[in-house]
Design a protein around this motif. Structure first.
Motif, mmCIF file in Angstrom:
data_model
loop_
_atom_site.group_PDB
_atom_site.id
_atom_site.type_symbol
_atom_site.label_atom_id
_atom_site.label_comp_id
_atom_site.label_asym_id
_atom_site.label_seq_id
_atom_site.Cartn_x
_atom_site.Cartn_y
_atom_site.Cartn_z
ATOM 1 N N VAL A 13 0.827 -1.207 0.000
ATOM 2 C CA VAL A 13 0.000 0.000 0.000
ATOM 3 C C VAL A 13 0.857 1.251 0.000
ATOM 4 C CG1 VAL A 13 -1.981 -1.068 1.132
ATOM 5 C CG2 VAL A 13 -0.194 -0.062 2.517
ATOM 6 N N ASN A 14 0.234 2.321 -0.441
ATOM 7 C CA ASN A 14 0.869 3.630 -0.427
ATOM 8 C C ASN A 14 0.048 4.516 0.499
ATOM 9 O OD1 ASN A 14 2.085 6.050 -0.860
ATOM 10 N ND2 ASN A 14 1.803 6.055 -3.069
ATOM 11 N N THR A 16 1.717 6.591 2.878
ATOM 12 C CA THR A 16 2.552 7.721 3.298
ATOM 13 C C THR A 16 3.293 8.378 2.136
ATOM 14 O OG1 THR A 16 4.434 6.277 3.722
ATOM 15 C CG2 THR A 16 2.930 6.681 5.571
ATOM 16 N N GLY A 17 2.961 8.010 0.896
ATOM 17 C CA GLY A 17 3.680 8.547 -0.253
ATOM 18 C C GLY A 17 4.758 7.620 -0.757
ATOM 19 N N GLU A 18 5.004 6.529 -0.051
ATOM 20 C CA GLU A 18 6.016 5.541 -0.435
ATOM 21 C C GLU A 18 5.437 4.147 -0.219
ATOM 22 O OE1 GLU A 18 10.347 4.410 1.249
ATOM 23 O OE2 GLU A 18 9.951 6.534 0.883
ATOM 24 N N PRO A 19 5.500 3.251 -1.219
ATOM 25 C CA PRO A 19 4.924 1.903 -1.069
ATOM 26 C C PRO A 19 5.571 1.138 0.087
ATOM 27 C CG PRO A 19 5.437 2.336 -3.361
ATOM 28 C CD PRO A 19 6.046 3.455 -2.563
ATOM 29 N N GLN A 20 4.727 0.455 0.856
ATOM 30 C CA GLN A 20 5.181 -0.371 1.972
ATOM 31 C C GLN A 20 4.396 -1.671 1.956
ATOM 32 O OE1 GLN A 20 4.234 2.772 5.001
ATOM 33 N NE2 GLN A 20 6.092 1.938 5.923
ATOM 34 N N SER A 55 -5.480 2.566 -1.875
ATOM 35 C CA SER A 55 -4.034 2.553 -1.624
ATOM 36 C C SER A 55 -3.354 1.260 -2.054
ATOM 37 C CB SER A 55 -3.764 2.767 -0.130
ATOM 38 O OG SER A 55 -4.302 3.982 0.297
ATOM 39 N N LEU A 57 -1.623 -1.659 -3.986
ATOM 40 C CA LEU A 57 -0.765 -1.704 -5.170
ATOM 41 C C LEU A 57 -0.372 -3.125 -5.573
ATOM 42 C CD1 LEU A 57 1.676 1.173 -4.102
ATOM 43 C CD2 LEU A 57 -0.271 1.353 -5.676
ATOM 44 N N GLU A 89 4.825 -3.584 9.626
ATOM 45 C CA GLU A 89 5.602 -3.841 8.417
ATOM 46 C C GLU A 89 5.857 -5.332 8.269
ATOM 47 O OE1 GLU A 89 8.808 -1.438 6.834
ATOM 48 O OE2 GLU A 89 8.490 -0.104 8.564
#
Length: 100
Positions: A13-14, A16-20, A55, A57, A89
């Motif tokens: 998912v994105n 915070t602006g960065e995929p995690q 969100s 991905l 995470e």
């Protein structure tokens, strides 16, 4: 009324602006005749969560996983918990079964 805890894993998912790559627990309070139906309703609510869905991905070859972690009959709903996500995470390809 049932308190259903849903466990999601392998969610790319994105948020915070960065995929995690994340896992999560979310609690839903569901009015239902039985535990099985309550679990199904809670999974549907989680899948239909607009923010999570928008969100997501994950490519088709690496799908996310969603399951009922617990279903418990309760007499009232605790509003603070309802629909609240708790994320962690994940390592790519990991299945974290220690978070029950």
């Amino acid at each position: 009324m049932f308190r259903v805890v849903i466990r999601g894993e392998n969610y790319l998912v994105n948020l915070t602006g960065e995929p995690q790559l994340l896992g999560f627990h979310v609690t839903h309070y569901v009015k239902s005749e039985d535990e099985g139906t309550a679990g199904t309703i809670a999974r549907i609510r989680t899948r239909q969560d607009r923010h999570l869905h928008e969100s997501l991905l994950n490519p088709p070859e690496n799908p996310s996983r969603l399951e009922c972690a617990s279903v418990k009959k309760v007499w009232w709903r605790r509003g603070r918990e309802n629909g609240r996500y708790q994320f962690w995470e994940m390592s790519p390809g990991a299945h974290d079964s220690s978070r029950e």
